[in-house]
Design a protein around this motif. Structure first.
Motif: not given
Lengths: 160, 160, 160, 160
Positions: A85-88
């Motif tokens: 979810i990437g930087y989430a």
């Protein structure tokens, strides 16, 4: 049993100064000696130095990765979590800990500090951000002078 | 070293039939005996039964939770990951594994099967969904007749 | 007022057959004619064809993107939402709609169908997946024979 | 055409002071007058005041919600996006904008400011956080004295 152990996140930048990297490694080592499990974002810089320190004392290291592959984890991560979810995933790093130690860091670290404070998770700071709101100093980040003090404060506050 | 171990996800519903719960517990036990680390969604039902089985053989259990609190983890989860992203964490459950064993399950399980297949992660099925697309059978879910076969297939396919 | 309008998601693969692309464009057109707002994943294939159809009738098109940049949206998306959470955004696509029309599609589409059914959001299928669980047919996906029927069923079920 | 318009996020707390709420409403109004589309987190407080202002001038308002239901959107949101990923949606709020205006706010707002700065998205501040790192002032948040100045700066920097 692992699930009686305390989970402490170490957060900080991917490109720390040599001094910050040394602080992170020492924090990792102290956490392992005191039986805590290290949670981090799983990548390089402060995260890698902390994992390296923890592993040198046979500590358990968890890396909560932003990307799609476990291969991105630094070599000292024993338990890679692939969030995709990437930087989430910054939120998951701090939510998975009972206290957070921030070392240096840039805006990604600041987002993690913010998410922790919003969630009521204690944040201990070593050479990191300081905050003021509307011109008024915010003292929510608990300052520590050295790795031992940071780890002791984190462990004593890790009660949730 | 933990990081040479294989990570296998066990997925399935929160309200399994007694037979599914028994299958899940046996799968957990076999995974632990064979040295794999169990990844799951951390809650009840199939997830709890699998963790219970793994823990009975001193296996390591990881629960990737949807909510905001580690307290939601079932009592056999040793490493709770608090994602705080709700059911979007289904993707992280399968991405964190090198193979997936699906036992029974409802639409949440089906979303995990889908995410795994989309990511090229092998899925072994025990009494679970079967799929067809445009009237044509899709055989991507690898069938197993019993827990031992499911675990053996998962471990032999867990190569990424 | 926009907020009295119905929000309908159109889901399907990035590489549809010519027939599926035609179905998607027709679905988009019908949704716009009937005043619904089109929600999709914002990328190519079925998503683009549906947006193109909607735009040809002056409909509003929302693209909920997986990546980090609005530039990835197809040219018919008017409102790009940049989630930056990768395929975990599949959940947001269906949750943002009151009914879902699935056209063809691969495992990503299947994950969206699953998330919708788990959430109680009606799914209308045109040449898409069919499901069975434990050898028993699951009829939760409501079949439609053509775009007009799909749109009519979606609009009549979009009540939440 | 909507997709030639600029997307500007307005962020701030759910419990603003009366003055902050007034600033937010004025910012929303100015954005609408100047043809920008308003992006926000969709809930109350600063988000609601900004949407109210925008709607009073017939502007388009997008609310990127943390929860599971569109019903949680404030009454001035025209386009509710239901992410279902909790506060991990803070990243999507800023990523969906070409510039961000921060008004007051607490730690959630600070996480949004951080994510924006990490992503190179300009942040304009009205009575909000100020930052220093390692004792050195960080001037990345661009100060504005009033809503008009904030909107003008945001629009002139919204180029990506």
């Amino acid at each position: 049993m692992i699930n009686k152990k305390r989970f402490i996140a170490v957060i900080g930048g991917a490109e720390p100064s040599p001094r910050e990297a040394k602080l992170a490694e020492e924090v990792g080592r102290e956490l392992a000696i005191k039986g805590a499990i290290l949670v981090c974002g799983g990548l390089g810089g402060v995260m890698e130095a902390a994992c390296k320190g923890a592993q040198s004392e046979s500590g358990v290291t968890i890396g909560i990765l932003p990307g799609e592959s476990r291969q991105a984890a630094n070599p000292y991560v024993q338990i890679p979590i692939v969030t995709a979810i990437g930087y989430a995933r910054n939120l998951a790093v701090v939510k998975s800990a009972q206290a957070v130690i921030a070392i240096g860091g840039s805006y990604g670290t600041l987002s993690e500090i913010s998410h922790a404070l919003q969630s009521g998770i204690p944040v201990i700071g070593l050479n990191t951000w300081s905050l003021s709101r509307n011109g008024k100093q915010d003292n929510s980040i608990i300052l520590a002078q050295n790795p031992t003090e940071a780890v002791n404060k984190a462990l004593s506050l890790a009660t949730n």
